[in-house]
Structure formats: structure tokens, C-alpha cells
Scaffold this active site. Structure first.
Site: not given
Length: 194
Positions: A92, A122, A149, A172-173, A187
Site C-alpha cells: 500500500n 550505524h 500499517g 527488532t528480532k 513480541r
């Protein structure tokens, strides 16, 4: 820092593609990015009635794109060539796919509006960051995944097939196949039956 030592004779592009620290402010990388941004701008300027032109621009911009896949503009990339998208996918409005490292999207993937796939990293140490060193880690999205979204997928993440990521989640994992994940950080809240 060993990765930034001057005895490394590789080009910045070679370093980037290897996933090592590199400096993006490099003429070769700059030209590749500029060419991609030109194609991206052309794509984003199309109308819904220009389906064949949209397809041609995406085929030129991306590493590969499967049949029946639709990406609604605006669409944002760094290079485009590091992105492969399978068949029958839908993205979308407002997809951001920063492809300093490879982004691999399987078949039948659904991406809600304003999803971000972010491969760049970074250094945490301020000195190499000040010197403009950066790197990237690949992202892999399995077949039949749905990203709600505003979901954000961080560098180095793999999302297993048929999983669902809730709107606004920050992944993040790695996530296994057949789960629902929500939140920041995302999670798993449910395992899906096959």
C-alpha cells in the site's frame, strides 16, 4: 576499528555489498543512488491508469519483481537493485524499503501503508559515526506474510512465512513462521494453526 582501516583495498560498493562498514558518500554509490532515485521519482509521478509504465519502471528499478505484484506510490528506496519481490504481493501507499543490504520479499506478501523495511545500521561509537561509516544487514520476509500499517522491520530481521505483524509494530528480532506479533519491540502473542 579494523573494518575502517586504510589497508582495505575494496571499493565502498564492494564493502557495502559485503555487509561491512563503508562510506555512502562515494561517487560510485552516489551515481547508483541517483539513478535509482530518478527511476523512483518517475514511478511516483505515474497515475493509476499507467499500469504498463509502472511495471516497466519497477522492473528497471528493482532486482526482480514477480507477476501480479502491485506497489502503490509513493515508494521509496536507496538503490532498488537490492530488492526482490515475489509474485502476487501488494504494498500500500508509502512503502520505504532502504536497500543498502538485500531485501527479499516472498510471494503473496501484504504490506500495509507506511511500512518501513530498514537495512542500514550505524556505529554506536560516536567517532566512526562522525566519520560517516555505516553498514547494513539484510531483511527477509517469507511467503504470505502480512505487515500491518506503519510496521517497521529493523536491520537483519527475518519474518517466517504466513506470519502477521500488527500495525505500528517494530520488529527488532527474527519472527518464526505462523505467528502474530505486535508491539514495540514486537513480541509473539499468538501461534497460528497451519
Amino acid at each position: 576499528m579494523a573494518a575502517t582501516e586504510s589497508d582495505d583495498t575494496r571499493t565502498m560498493r564492494e564493502r557495502m555489498l559485503a555487509g561491512d562498514l563503508y562510506i555512502a558518500d562515494d561517487p560510485e554509490l552516489g551515481e547508483a543512488s541517483t539513478a535509482a532515485l530518478d527511476l523512483m521519482d518517475a514511478y511516483n509521478a505515474t497515475t493509476v491508469r499507467q499500469g504498463p509504465l509502472r511495471r516497466r519502471l519497477l522492473e528497471e528499478l528493482l532486482g526482480s519483481i514477480g507477476e501480479g505484484t502491485e506497489i502503490r506510490p509513493p515508494f521509496y528506496v536507496d538503490y532498488g537493485s537490492q530488492i526482490t519481490i515475489g509474485a502476487r504481493c501488494f504494498a500500500n501507499f508509502g512503502l520505504v524499503a532502504l536497500d543498502v543490504a538485500r531485501i527479499t520479499i516472498g510471494d503473496d506478501v501484504q504490506l500495509g501503508p507506511n511500512v518501513q523495511l530498514l537495512t542500514p545500521t550505524h556505529p554506536v561509537d560516536p567517532e566512526p559515526r562522525r566519520q560517516k561509516w555505516e553498514a547494513a544487514e539484510p531483511i527477509t520476509i517469507g511467503d504470505n506474510v502480512w505487515l500491518g500499517g506503519g510496521a517497521i522491520v529493523c536491520p537483519g530481521v527475518t519474518i517466517g512465512e504466513s506470519s502477521v505483524v500488527g500495525a505500528g509494530a517494530v520488529v527488532t528480532k527474527d519472527l518464526p513462521a505462523n505467528v502474530v506479533a505486535v508491539g514495540n519491540p514486537a513480541r509473539v502473542i499468538r501461534h497460528l494453526d497451519d
